[in-house]
Write an enzyme that holds these catalytic residues in place. Structure first.
Site, PDB file in Angstrom:
ATOM      1  N   GLU A  69       0.804  -1.229   0.000  1.00 24.26           N
ATOM      2  CA  GLU A  69       0.000   0.000   0.000  1.00 24.26           C
ATOM      3  C   GLU A  69       0.834   1.275   0.000  1.00 24.26           C
ATOM      4  O   GLU A  69       0.655   2.158   0.834  1.00 24.26           O
ATOM      5  CB  GLU A  69      -0.965  -0.011   1.183  1.00 24.26           C
ATOM      6  CG  GLU A  69      -1.924  -1.188   1.173  1.00 24.26           C
ATOM      7  CD  GLU A  69      -2.818  -1.260   2.396  1.00 24.26           C
ATOM      8  OE1 GLU A  69      -2.800  -0.312   3.215  1.00 24.26           O
ATOM      9  OE2 GLU A  69      -3.532  -2.263   2.544  1.00 24.26           O
ATOM     10  N   GLU A 108      -6.136 -10.927  -0.873  1.00 26.01           N
ATOM     11  CA  GLU A 108      -6.923 -10.699   0.342  1.00 26.01           C
ATOM     12  C   GLU A 108      -8.410 -10.695  -0.018  1.00 26.01           C
ATOM     13  O   GLU A 108      -9.120  -9.713   0.202  1.00 26.01           O
ATOM     14  CB  GLU A 108      -6.515  -9.386   1.008  1.00 26.01           C
ATOM     15  CG  GLU A 108      -5.042  -9.324   1.380  1.00 26.01           C
ATOM     16  CD  GLU A 108      -4.639  -8.027   2.069  1.00 26.01           C
ATOM     17  OE1 GLU A 108      -5.495  -7.382   2.690  1.00 26.01           O
ATOM     18  OE2 GLU A 108      -3.447  -7.663   1.983  1.00 26.01           O
TER      19      GLU A 108
END
Length: 459
Positions: A264, A371
């Site tokens: 991220e 995820e």
């Protein structure tokens, strides 16, 4: 003869009106009332949904003579249901029958009169129901022959003989630590390593022949306080990061097959680099440096960049692949990209997923759907897990898995589901929303339709 005063007043008023009428340019139509433009209908969520149909309704539009209804199999309206491409409807509802069970349908409507057609209403998605027979119990890892099926775990779940242990061994071929292999857990204070949770996860995997995907070495939210508040020089900070990456990869060399090196790093809004402590101390090339540190520590481990909203945020998607292009151009070691796939039952579309997937394949990267969970209550409009949402979730997972399964074998790595059962999900603990059911098993460890959708995506 005297003229009545009231009579005089009436004569004056009539004369004035006559004069005003005659003074108006006969060619000037500016005073003529123009017709009001047709508004768009407001379409309602479908009702009376069953296995082969539903009822759709919308609001009345002033001056509409009738309506035209579109029903399609995709939200771009490229594949219409027979008889429902601009079907003329005089009522403000339509009872739709003869549809396929367990299928997504997209509806819109517009108003019509002899002079005008309104703009389309908003699009609504409806999923037909299916029978209530038992779900197939085929193990996911047995059905998936070209990529691994993973699950996010916590160390405490891995007790031999527990229900977690039983299902994990049966269904999954890979695991990732949900949060216990991140820096704030492993090195909570400078130079003091706590390997207990990470070791438990890795040792369990090794003992049971299960792959481990490491998550994650560098993430702005898991930087420990001592590193966030580091008072040494920038060079010393960079050395601390290198020391940590080296220590972790050295310890798990030959046991952890792959790592999310950086997690991220891209902003959601404009695609710029997130202004994390790593960027502040190590510069704009901190991502490349971290990948280099990881490769030096373990020449054989697979190295991934991992991020969210890759399929839905096109600005972020472009920035992520620009970052990867820069890494590849400069011969920085990167093997793959992880799409977090925290998605919803009605988004992203297949086309959005395919667009992002194609960009990874074009760059010859391994792709990890890292995820996966599918929210069924993103708008908090339901308080129980309805059959309609269960089927919509199943169909979305089927789309995701089928899209992944279609890529070349050399680009496949794994699809990792982010947790085992609904009430364990981070979406409940982090978003304070008990009314969410995002995973493949319910709170009693029972197989859901979502699990069936995963199997169907492998067909």
């Amino acid at each position: 003869m005297k003229i009545n005063f009231k009579f005089k007043i009436c004569i004056l008023i009539i004369g004035s009106l006559f004069a005003l009428t005659n003074c108006t340019d006969p060619g000037d139509d500016s005073n003529i009332a123009k017709p009001i433009a047709l508004g768009s209908p407001i379409i309602n969520q479908a009702t009376d949904v069953n296995s082969n149909g539903f009822k759709i309704s919308w609001t009345r539009v002033y001056n509409a003579e009738n309506y035209e209804l579109d029903i399609a199999l995709n939200n771009t309206f490229e594949s219409y249901v027979t008889g429902y491409q601009g079907k003329s409807v005089t009522n403000m509802y339509e009872e739709v029958n003869g549809l396929n069970e367990s299928t997504n349908y997209f509806c819109r409507v517009r108003a019509i009169n002899s002079n005008e057609t309104s703009k389309n209403s908003a699009i609504i998605q409806t999923t037909t129901l299916e029978g209530n027979g038992p779900e197939p119990t085929t193990a996911l890892k047995d059905a998936s022959t070209t990529f691994m099926v993973g699950m996010a775990v916590k160390a405490q779940q891995l007790t031999n003989g527990s229900k977690y242990d039983e299902i994990l061994k049966k269904e999954f071929s890979s695991i990732s630590a949900e949060y216990e292999m991140k820096m704030n857990i492993i090195e909570p204070t400078k130079g003091n390593y706590d390997w207990s949770k990470a070791d438990a996860i890795v040792d369990y995997a090794v003992a049971n022949g299960i792959n481990v995907h490491g998550h994650a070495l560098v993430w702005h939210e898991s930087a420990p306080d001592w590193l966030k508040n580091y008072t040494g020089t920038n060079d010393e900070f960079e050395q601390e990061v290198k020391n940590y990456i080296t220590a972790v990869l050295t310890r798990y060399k030959g046991k952890v097959a792959s790592w999310d090196v950086v997690n991220e790093a891209i902003n959601d809004t404009d695609g710029s680099l997130r202004n994390s402590v790593y960027r502040e101390k190590m510069g704009d090339d901190f991502v490349a440096k971290c990948f280099e540190f990881a490769r030096e520590a373990d020449p054989d481990v697979l190295l991934f960049y991992n991020d969210y909203s890759v399929t839905t945020n096109t600005t972020k998607q472009t920035a992520i692949f620009n970052l990867i292009d820069d890494l590849q151009t400069n011969n920085t070691p990167i093997d793959g990209v992880g799409f977090q796939m925290h998605i919803q039952y009605n988004s992203p579309s297949i086309d959005q997923i395919k667009t992002a997937v194609d960009k990874a394949v074009e760059r010859d990267l391994k792709l990890h759907f890292s995820e996966l969970d599918v929210r069924v209550n993103p708008d908090k409009d339901i308080t129980t897990f309805t059959s309609e949402r269960a089927i919509a979730q199943k169909n979305k997972i089927k789309e995701v898995v089928a899209t992944y399964n279609a890529i070349p074998a050399k680009n496949k790595y794994a699809i990792t589901v982010w947790g085992m059962k609904d009430n364990d999900s981070w979406l409940i603990s982090h978003h304070n929303n008990a009314n969410e059911w995002p995973l493949l098993f319910d709170s009693n460890f029972e197989i859901k339709k979502a699990h069936t959708g995963f199997l169907q995506g492998l067909d």
